[in-house]
Design a protein around this motif. Structure first.
Motif, PDB file in Angstrom:
ATOM      1  N   GLN A   1      42.339  12.804 -23.778  1.00  0.00           N
ATOM      2  CA  GLN A   1      40.811  12.194 -23.002  1.00  0.00           C
ATOM      3  C   GLN A   1      39.943  13.015 -22.764  1.00  0.00           C
ATOM      4  O   GLN A   1      39.181  12.644 -22.359  1.00  0.00           O
ATOM      5  CB  GLN A   1      41.855  12.267 -21.658  1.00  0.00           C
ATOM      6  N   TYR A   2      40.385  14.452 -22.660  1.00  0.00           N
ATOM      7  CA  TYR A   2      38.920  15.383 -22.508  1.00  0.00           C
ATOM      8  C   TYR A   2      37.618  15.243 -24.057  1.00  0.00           C
ATOM      9  O   TYR A   2      37.319  15.332 -23.809  1.00  0.00           O
ATOM     10  CB  TYR A   2      39.081  16.838 -23.415  1.00  0.00           C
ATOM     11  N   LEU A   3      38.193  14.992 -25.482  1.00  0.00           N
ATOM     12  CA  LEU A   3      37.796  14.292 -26.318  1.00  0.00           C
ATOM     13  C   LEU A   3      37.082  13.229 -26.285  1.00  0.00           C
ATOM     14  O   LEU A   3      35.219  13.323 -26.487  1.00  0.00           O
ATOM     15  CB  LEU A   3      38.385  14.865 -27.743  1.00  0.00           C
ATOM     16  N   LEU A   4      37.708  12.087 -25.741  1.00  0.00           N
ATOM     17  CA  LEU A   4      36.742  10.492 -24.871  1.00  0.00           C
ATOM     18  C   LEU A   4      35.386  10.548 -23.928  1.00  0.00           C
ATOM     19  O   LEU A   4      34.064  10.457 -24.279  1.00  0.00           O
ATOM     20  CB  LEU A   4      37.967   9.778 -24.378  1.00  0.00           C
ATOM     21  N   LYS A   5      36.118  11.573 -23.079  1.00  0.00           N
ATOM     22  CA  LYS A   5      35.012  12.129 -22.009  1.00  0.00           C
ATOM     23  C   LYS A   5      33.697  12.867 -22.628  1.00  0.00           C
ATOM     24  O   LYS A   5      32.460  12.316 -22.207  1.00  0.00           O
ATOM     25  CB  LYS A   5      36.081  13.022 -21.388  1.00  0.00           C
ATOM     26  N   LYS A   6      34.264  13.881 -23.585  1.00  0.00           N
ATOM     27  CA  LYS A   6      32.863  15.223 -24.110  1.00  0.00           C
ATOM     28  C   LYS A   6      32.384  14.043 -24.952  1.00  0.00           C
ATOM     29  O   LYS A   6      30.953  14.101 -25.274  1.00  0.00           O
ATOM     30  CB  LYS A   6      33.271  16.100 -24.805  1.00  0.00           C
ATOM     31  N   LYS A   7      32.485  13.066 -25.640  1.00  0.00           N
ATOM     32  CA  LYS A   7      32.167  11.925 -25.979  1.00  0.00           C
ATOM     33  C   LYS A   7      31.082  10.875 -25.288  1.00  0.00           C
ATOM     34  O   LYS A   7      30.611   9.526 -26.107  1.00  0.00           O
ATOM     35  CB  LYS A   7      33.029  11.212 -27.589  1.00  0.00           C
ATOM     36  N   GLY A   8      31.321  10.858 -24.734  1.00  0.00           N
ATOM     37  CA  GLY A   8      31.297   9.769 -22.808  1.00  0.00           C
ATOM     38  C   GLY A   8      32.152   8.519 -23.419  1.00  0.00           C
ATOM     39  O   GLY A   8      31.224   7.365 -23.170  1.00  0.00           O
ATOM     40  N   ILE A   9      32.555   8.595 -24.137  1.00  0.00           N
ATOM     41  CA  ILE A   9      33.862   7.284 -24.247  1.00  0.00           C
ATOM     42  C   ILE A   9      34.816   6.512 -23.045  1.00  0.00           C
ATOM     43  O   ILE A   9      35.290   8.039 -22.768  1.00  0.00           O
ATOM     44  CB  ILE A   9      34.887   7.221 -25.593  1.00  0.00           C
ATOM     45  N   ARG A  10      34.164   5.744 -22.002  1.00  0.00           N
ATOM     46  CA  ARG A  10      35.659   5.281 -21.294  1.00  0.00           C
ATOM     47  C   ARG A  10      37.196   5.208 -21.817  1.00  0.00           C
ATOM     48  O   ARG A  10      36.711   3.958 -22.542  1.00  0.00           O
ATOM     49  CB  ARG A  10      34.444   4.740 -20.324  1.00  0.00           C
TER      50      ARG A  10
END
Length: 86
Positions: free
Chosen positions: A5-14
């Motif tokens: 979830q952190y990696l998704l958020k860091k990449k701007g992916i919802r």
């Protein structure tokens, strides 16, 4: 998984799944990807990512505009939607 979830958020992916992770959330797209793989990807060997991208774009157009589905009364998705709106 918190790291994911952190990696998704860091990449701007919802994230697309519900908080509970209900498997039905992605059923429609999973069905589409299965169809795409069996009707396109598994039939050809790709050595070039650009050719794969082009073929996927062409397949998506075909899938939406020309490919008939029996559960849509023998119409393509776009024709079915247009018919339902009239």
């Amino acid at each position: 998984m918190k790291e994911y979830q952190y990696l998704l958020k860091k990449k701007g992916i919802r994230q697309s799944m519900s908080r509970k992770g209900n498997c039905l959330d992605n059923a429609v797209i999973e069905n589409f990807f299965g169809t795409l793989k069996s009707e396109l990807f598994y039939l050809k060997k790709y050595n070039d990512i650009n050719q794969l991208k082009q073929d996927i774009e062409e397949y998506i157009y075909y899938y939406n505009n020309d490919r008939i589905k029996l559960n849509l009364n023998g119409m393509s998705p776009i024709k079915y939607r247009a018919h339902q709106c009239n």
